[in-house]
Design an enzyme around this catalytic site. Sequence first.
Site, mmCIF file in Angstrom:
data_model
loop_
_atom_site.group_PDB
_atom_site.id
_atom_site.type_symbol
_atom_site.label_atom_id
_atom_site.label_comp_id
_atom_site.label_asym_id
_atom_site.label_seq_id
_atom_site.Cartn_x
_atom_site.Cartn_y
_atom_site.Cartn_z
ATOM 1 N N ARG A 171 0.864 -1.193 0.000
ATOM 2 C CA ARG A 171 0.000 0.000 0.000
ATOM 3 C C ARG A 171 0.890 1.228 0.000
ATOM 4 O O ARG A 171 1.782 1.340 0.843
ATOM 5 C CB ARG A 171 -0.917 0.035 1.228
ATOM 6 N N HIS A 184 -7.528 0.811 -6.203
ATOM 7 C CA HIS A 184 -7.727 0.048 -4.959
ATOM 8 C C HIS A 184 -8.510 -1.226 -5.313
ATOM 9 O O HIS A 184 -9.674 -1.381 -4.955
ATOM 10 C CB HIS A 184 -8.500 0.920 -3.962
ATOM 11 N N GLN A 209 -10.532 -3.609 -2.847
ATOM 12 C CA GLN A 209 -11.766 -3.005 -2.329
ATOM 13 C C GLN A 209 -12.947 -3.304 -3.263
ATOM 14 O O GLN A 209 -14.063 -3.585 -2.815
ATOM 15 C CB GLN A 209 -11.578 -1.488 -2.190
ATOM 16 N N ASP A 214 -16.913 8.214 -1.093
ATOM 17 C CA ASP A 214 -15.601 8.018 -0.465
ATOM 18 C C ASP A 214 -15.243 9.346 0.205
ATOM 19 O O ASP A 214 -15.911 10.364 -0.030
ATOM 20 C CB ASP A 214 -14.584 7.662 -1.577
ATOM 21 N N CYS A 252 -16.273 2.754 1.052
ATOM 22 C CA CYS A 252 -15.123 1.884 1.334
ATOM 23 C C CYS A 252 -14.663 2.015 2.779
ATOM 24 O O CYS A 252 -14.029 1.112 3.305
ATOM 25 C CB CYS A 252 -13.983 2.212 0.379
ATOM 26 N N ARG A 272 -14.021 -7.467 2.814
ATOM 27 C CA ARG A 272 -12.622 -7.232 2.451
ATOM 28 C C ARG A 272 -11.798 -8.477 2.768
ATOM 29 O O ARG A 272 -10.929 -8.874 1.995
ATOM 30 C CB ARG A 272 -12.036 -6.033 3.227
HETATM 31 N N1 NVA Z 1 -9.656 7.465 -1.465
HETATM 32 C C1 NVA Z 1 -9.333 6.992 -0.146
HETATM 33 C C2 NVA Z 1 -9.671 5.537 -0.010
HETATM 34 C C3 NVA Z 1 -9.449 4.955 1.356
HETATM 35 C C4 NVA Z 1 -9.775 3.506 1.452
HETATM 36 C C5 NVA Z 1 -7.867 7.248 0.137
HETATM 37 O O1 NVA Z 1 -7.030 6.973 -0.742
HETATM 38 O O2 NVA Z 1 -7.542 7.740 1.214
HETATM 39 N N1 CP Z 2 -11.242 0.682 2.798
HETATM 40 C C1 CP Z 2 -9.952 0.605 3.178
HETATM 41 O O1 CP Z 2 -9.039 0.335 2.375
HETATM 42 O O2 CP Z 2 -9.763 0.820 4.494
HETATM 43 P P1 CP Z 2 -8.344 0.958 5.239
HETATM 44 O O3 CP Z 2 -7.721 2.246 4.730
HETATM 45 O O4 CP Z 2 -8.696 1.000 6.687
HETATM 46 O O5 CP Z 2 -7.502 -0.215 4.881
#
Ligand code: NVA
Ligand code: CP
Length: 327
Positions: A106, A133, A136, A229, A270, A315
């Site tokens: 990540r 992502h 997800q 989101d 998400c 998930r």
């Molecule tokens: N768009 C958000 C998704 C989090 C799961 C981010 O990248 O922070």
């Molecule tokens: N939805 C998601 O990816 O959550 P986290 O950022 O908590 O992993």
Amino acid sequence: MNLKNRDFLKLLDFTAQEIEYLLELAADFKQKKKDGVPHKILEGKNIALIFEKTSTRTRCSFETAAYDLGMGVTYLDPSASQIGKKESIADTARVLSGIYDGIEYRGFEQKIVEELAEYSSVPVWNGLTNEFHPTQILADFLTVKEQFGHIKGINFVYFGDARYNMANSLMVGCSKMGVNFTVCSPEKYFPDKELISVCKSLAKESGASIRFETDPEKAAENAHVLYTDVWVSMGESFDVWEERITDLLPYRVTEKLMSAARADAVFMHCLPAFHDLKTGIGSEIGQKFGLDCLEVENAVFESEKSIVFKEAENRMHTIKAVMAATV
Ligand code: NVA
Ligand code: CP
């Protein structure tokens, strides 16, 4: 279906049949878990989890899914490894693939996870980048399938900043799987033009429609799923909040918007979500701008139409499927 040793970097790399296979595998693992049927099919294997951004769901899902499959896990947090500071991505990939049987990453740009995969001899899984992502979306689709019995033909509407990982990945997934996808935001928040054109041709093949709408009520009409989101993603500057709030406030998912959709419509997110002021950032932003919620009203988030916690649970089952299929 054989996905052994494949990376899972973005849904663009997978066919509709392969995605469907992963969803079925996930449903099967979910049933096994509920029935208490052990499935330690990867005993003796080990995986590394690299997180350059924070996480609750993704990290816990990878860890728990790995334990259920019988695997060992090493978690590398943003400060605990040499990655990018003292050691290149290419070197890290070659070191870790000698030790582990799979690597989750990540972080920031998609090109980093792509490079990691290029130099790794074991599967690499994208646990979120700025652009995509993909794990997800598997969870989202499994949840929609459970809710409506199918995903093809579902009317799926995304409200908010559609230039980032969530909208990009949903648009790709929907256009592959025959899900009608609507982006609803001001025009300046529409996804990248090149990605839209790729998705439009995928949608032609699958029978999906891709639509862009600036009017939230129109977008919600006949929708099965209203999805949103956070308005500011991880890695973005705190300074962008003011402009985002001004631009995206009309796109907040409200009870009124939910009632413009089908009677059986559901709310999805998400997570994490700013649905009240009970978080550090939520309360800071809320107080600064005089708001009691951001992208979704608390009444929607807490309503019976909200399936966000089923989505979060999924998930784990879907990530388990990805690892079981590729290791
Ligand atoms: N768009 C958000 C998704 C989090 C799961 C981010 O990248 O922070
Ligand atoms: N939805 C998601 O990816 O959550 P986290 O950022 O908590 O992993």
